[in-house]
Enzyme design. Structure first.
Site, PDB file in Angstrom:
ATOM      1  N   ASP A 195     -13.860  -5.878  -4.371  1.00  0.00           N
ATOM      2  CA  ASP A 195     -14.088  -6.329  -2.787  1.00  0.00           C
ATOM      3  C   ASP A 195     -15.490  -6.510  -2.577  1.00  0.00           C
ATOM      4  OD1 ASP A 195     -11.549  -5.074  -2.707  1.00  0.00           O
ATOM      5  OD2 ASP A 195     -12.196  -3.048  -2.280  1.00  0.00           O
TER       6      ASP A 195
ATOM      7  N   ASP B 103       0.724  -1.315   0.062  1.00  0.00           N
ATOM      8  CA  ASP B 103       0.149   0.043   0.028  1.00  0.00           C
ATOM      9  C   ASP B 103       0.796   1.252  -0.024  1.00  0.00           C
ATOM     10  OD1 ASP B 103      -2.390  -1.489  -0.008  1.00  0.00           O
ATOM     11  OD2 ASP B 103      -2.387  -1.558   2.192  1.00  0.00           O
TER      12      ASP B 103
END
Length: 268
Positions: free
Chosen positions: A130, A11
């Site tokens: 997701d 990330d």
């Protein structure tokens, strides 16, 4: 049989790696290029970079990062986060990214998948999905799992494939960060229903979890972050274990596994 891929995920925020990285042997553990080099040299098959910063400068920062990573590593890498146009993708691929990942922008504008696949080829386009279970049904969520939609996971995945995506990165939000294993039942359903590769994400905690994702979940690749970043599992140990379980993986000593940066740069 195609080898199964192991993919660390980094990330990125404002050009730096976030979410706690435990690499004391690196000069700068917050430098994504350093981490990318480490993983590239230690058996990762691919890398995924997700830019979670929300600044106006994101595009330039990400483009610069991609250029540096492409010059440093010899494995394929995917870049995602805030990508919403053909122009965004063009910049990243020109700078050396192998693939781009789109998520909420695809939900909001499904035609974007068609446009990107048509211009750059399906092999460059990953759609990240997701999802979490609501009353027993898998529903697509946005904004890191915070915003539910009415989209059914399996119907959306099928549409994504039909529109030209080359891969799906499926994160089970109920499992993410729990280290209790991947959502293998949903993974198996996706893998059986679709003809494009499925990357499993969310839930990695042990080596057995990876084995289960490949055997029970029929996943083509498995992505994880903290178990690698905190050295709870090393990629070489994981691959040795998977090999013992009869799961086909690339040796961590394989030679260069992808096209050179120069060839990537001239993809168009």
């Amino acid at each position: 049989m195609l080898t199964k891929r192991i993919i660390p995920c980094l990330d990125i925020k404002n050009g730096r790696t976030v979410k706690g990285i435990n690499f004391l042997d690196l000069r700068d553990a917050g430098d994504p290029v350093e981490l990318a080099k480490f993983y590239s040299e230690n058996g990762a098959d691919e890398l995924v970079f997700l830019d979670i910063s929300a600044t106006e400068e994101r595009r330039k920062t990400l483009a610069d990062l991609v250029l540096k990573v492409a010059e440093t590593i010899n494995i394929p890498f995917t870049v995602g986060g805030g990508i919403s146009s053909v122009e965004d993708v063009e910049i990243l691929l020109n700078n050396g990214a192998d693939k781009v990942s789109i998520n909420s922008s695809a939900v909001k504008n499904p035609q974007l998948i068609n446009e990107l696949a048509s211009k750059f080829g399906s092999q460059c386009i990953v759609v990240a999905i997701d999802a979490k279970q609501i009353d027993g049904n898998w529903k697509v969520h946005l904004v890191g799992g915070k915003v539910p939609t009415e989209l059914d996971l399996f119907e959306w995945a099928k549409e994504v494939e039909e529109r030209g995506a080359g891969e799906i990165l499926f994160t089970a939000m109920d499992h993410d960060g729990t280290k209790n294993g991947f959502a293998n039942e949903a993974l198996a359903k996706l893998s059986t229903a679709l003809n494009i590769p499925i990357i499993a994400s969310g839930g990695a905690g042990t080596m057995q979890h990876f084995t289960d994702a490949f055997v029970e979940g029929k996943a083509d690749a498995a992505l994880a972050a903290s178990v690698f970043h905190f050295k709870e599992i090393t990629i070489s140990d994981l691959k040795n274990e998977l090999h013992k379980q009869g799961i086909p993986v690339r040796s961590t000593n394989d030679e260069v596994r992808t096209m050179s940066y120069e060839r990537r740069k001239n993809y168009n």
